[in-house]
Write a protein that holds these residues in place. Structure first.
Motif, mmCIF file in Angstrom:
data_model
loop_
_atom_site.group_PDB
_atom_site.id
_atom_site.type_symbol
_atom_site.label_atom_id
_atom_site.label_comp_id
_atom_site.label_asym_id
_atom_site.label_seq_id
_atom_site.Cartn_x
_atom_site.Cartn_y
_atom_site.Cartn_z
ATOM 1 N N LEU A 80 0.832 -1.210 0.000
ATOM 2 C CA LEU A 80 0.000 0.000 0.000
ATOM 3 C C LEU A 80 0.865 1.258 0.000
ATOM 4 N N GLU A 81 1.869 1.296 0.885
ATOM 5 C CA GLU A 81 2.754 2.459 0.982
ATOM 6 C C GLU A 81 3.447 2.743 -0.352
ATOM 7 N N ASN A 82 4.033 1.712 -0.923
ATOM 8 C CA ASN A 82 4.812 1.905 -2.142
ATOM 9 C C ASN A 82 3.934 2.211 -3.354
ATOM 10 N N THR A 83 2.743 1.602 -3.409
ATOM 11 C CA THR A 83 1.795 1.932 -4.481
ATOM 12 C C THR A 83 1.380 3.402 -4.388
ATOM 13 N N LEU A 84 1.133 3.867 -3.173
ATOM 14 C CA LEU A 84 0.753 5.266 -2.958
ATOM 15 C C LEU A 84 1.862 6.207 -3.413
ATOM 16 N N ILE A 85 3.102 5.876 -3.085
ATOM 17 C CA ILE A 85 4.235 6.733 -3.461
ATOM 18 C C ILE A 85 4.378 6.797 -4.978
ATOM 19 N N ILE A 86 4.291 5.653 -5.645
ATOM 20 C CA ILE A 86 4.403 5.623 -7.108
ATOM 21 C C ILE A 86 3.278 6.450 -7.747
ATOM 22 N N ASN A 107 11.297 1.973 4.494
ATOM 23 C CA ASN A 107 11.840 2.892 3.490
ATOM 24 C C ASN A 107 10.840 3.933 3.000
ATOM 25 N N PRO A 108 9.597 3.559 2.655
ATOM 26 C CA PRO A 108 8.641 4.581 2.203
ATOM 27 C C PRO A 108 8.366 5.642 3.253
ATOM 28 N N ILE A 109 8.317 5.226 4.526
ATOM 29 C CA ILE A 109 8.044 6.179 5.607
ATOM 30 C C ILE A 109 9.227 7.125 5.782
ATOM 31 N N ILE A 110 10.433 6.558 5.808
ATOM 32 C CA ILE A 110 11.631 7.357 6.042
ATOM 33 C C ILE A 110 11.906 8.300 4.876
ATOM 34 N N TYR A 111 11.859 7.771 3.660
ATOM 35 C CA TYR A 111 12.270 8.544 2.494
ATOM 36 C C TYR A 111 11.178 9.452 1.942
ATOM 37 N N CYS A 112 9.939 9.033 2.035
ATOM 38 C CA CYS A 112 8.877 9.760 1.311
ATOM 39 C C CYS A 112 7.790 10.347 2.200
ATOM 40 N N LEU A 113 7.157 9.507 2.996
ATOM 41 C CA LEU A 113 5.940 9.938 3.677
ATOM 42 C C LEU A 113 6.211 10.993 4.749
ATOM 43 N N ARG A 114 7.503 11.163 5.152
ATOM 44 C CA ARG A 114 7.872 12.244 6.064
ATOM 45 C C ARG A 114 8.245 13.511 5.301
ATOM 46 N N GLY A 130 10.726 6.724 -6.685
ATOM 47 C CA GLY A 130 9.747 5.919 -7.421
ATOM 48 C C GLY A 130 10.329 4.574 -7.833
ATOM 49 N N ASN A 131 11.591 4.598 -8.300
ATOM 50 C CA ASN A 131 12.279 3.352 -8.632
ATOM 51 C C ASN A 131 12.427 2.460 -7.408
ATOM 52 N N LEU A 132 12.771 3.074 -6.268
ATOM 53 C CA LEU A 132 12.933 2.304 -5.032
ATOM 54 C C LEU A 132 11.618 1.670 -4.610
ATOM 55 N N SER A 133 10.518 2.417 -4.727
ATOM 56 C CA SER A 133 9.212 1.880 -4.347
ATOM 57 C C SER A 133 8.810 0.709 -5.244
ATOM 58 N N CYS A 134 9.056 0.852 -6.543
ATOM 59 C CA CYS A 134 8.769 -0.238 -7.479
ATOM 60 C C CYS A 134 9.608 -1.464 -7.146
#
Length: 321
Positions: free
Chosen positions: A51-57, A297-304, A75-79
């Motif tokens: 869910l986290e990574n789909t949201l980021i992409i 990773n999504p929380i640390i790198y993106c969602l913050r 985006g590459n990292l989330s994929c």
């Protein structure tokens, strides 16, 4: 008569060396009492990671203000994380649900191939992301030139193709070994060390290939990441604004925690010149870099990140209206 007997024994030995057609994965835990609880926990973590990574992409693709080099790498990292966690998590969940499961030899080698590919890709991609931050903070005037779209695409492609190339070599070496039994892997997926422990042929060359590739990929990318963050740290400490310095240090510290945990676990398991015998420790460490880091990773790198948060709030506002 003696010649015929020797031929008979030789054919038996050859038959024994190729008789393993499947492996048995014992799973994360063989105790029925805690398997159900662990299944619920890891299923939740798996769905949360997806869910986290789909949201980021989705946010990166749908918001033009996020069409920047940093978010391109994120985006590459989330994929990659979605693929990565989907290689190991299904067999982990199956083992917790049904107990020890049988995996055909070909399926085991396929899982190993994708796992090695993705872990190598993640190492090089994390190094590329660290370099991107280094250029942004230490050379901001040259950032548009040094991190132009062609360079970003080249770094991302080298990560993906490099991982595939390394995996072809390593998987081919491991698949070419003979497995004459037993066929029980004390793990929740087909990993390098458990397979090497089961081989009944000389594995020195395969171990050497595994060790050298781990040194090049893991240590090489780690050194790039460390050098980048050290340079970033120096630049941040020279900032005149205390608020900006504190904000930058907070961001870098959280990045370093994730990178440090990932590399520490992977280096301990893979960058050693011999097989690991303590499989229970191997399984615990494997959970860290196959389950925990893809979720964090999504929380640390993106969602913050404020820009990502703003894009998320705009998406929620548009969906409500």
């Amino acid at each position: 008569h003696m010649f015929c007997r020797n031929i008979f024994h030789l054919s038996l030995e050859l038959g024994n060396m190729t008789r393993v057609q499947e492996f048995v994965l014992l799973g994360l835990s063989t105790r029925p009492g805690i398997r159900n609880a662990l299944f619920a926990v890891f299923l939740t973590l798996y769905l949360l990671t997806l869910l986290e990574n789909t949201l980021i992409i989705y946010l990166i693709c749908s918001h033009s203000e996020l069409h920047k080099p940093m978010y391109f790498f994120l985006g590459n990292l989330s994929c990659l994380e979605m693929c990565y966690v989907s290689v190991t998590m299904p067999s982990l969940l199956l083992g917790l649900w049904t107990g020890p499961c049988h995996v055909p030899f070909t399926a085991c080698m396929t899982q190993l191939f994708f796992f090695i590919s993705l872990i190598c890709m993640e190492c090089t991609l994390l190094a590329s992301m660290a370099y991107d931050r280094y250029v942004a903070i230490c050379h901001p005037l040259h950032y548009p030139l040094l991190m132009r779209p062609q360079v970003c695409l080249g770094l991302a492609l080298s990560s993906w193709l490099g991982g595939l190339l390394v995996s072809v070599v390593k998987t081919s070496c491991i698949a070419s070994l003979s497995y004459c039994g037993p066929n029980v892997l004390n793990h929740f997926f087909c990993d390098v060390s458990p397979l090497l422990n089961l081989s009944c042929t000389h594995v020195a060359l395969t171990e050497l290939v595994d060790f050298i590739s781990a040194i090049i990929i893991l240590w090489g990318s780690l050194l790039v990441a460390i050098a980048s963050y050290v340079a970033i740290g120096r630049a941040v400490l020279c900032m005149s604004s205390a608020v900006a310095r504190r904000k930058a240090l907070s961001t870098c510290a959280s990045h370093l925690v994730v990178v440090g945990i990932f590399y520490a676990a992977t280096l301990f398991i893979y960058a050693r010149p011999s097989r690991i015998e303590a499989m229970d420790l191997n399984k615990v460490l494997s959970v860290i870099y196959t389950v925990v880091t893809p979720m964090c990773n999504p929380i640390i790198y993106c969602l913050r990140n404020r820009e990502v948060q703003a894009a998320f709030h705009r998406t929620l506002h548009c969906s409500r209206s």
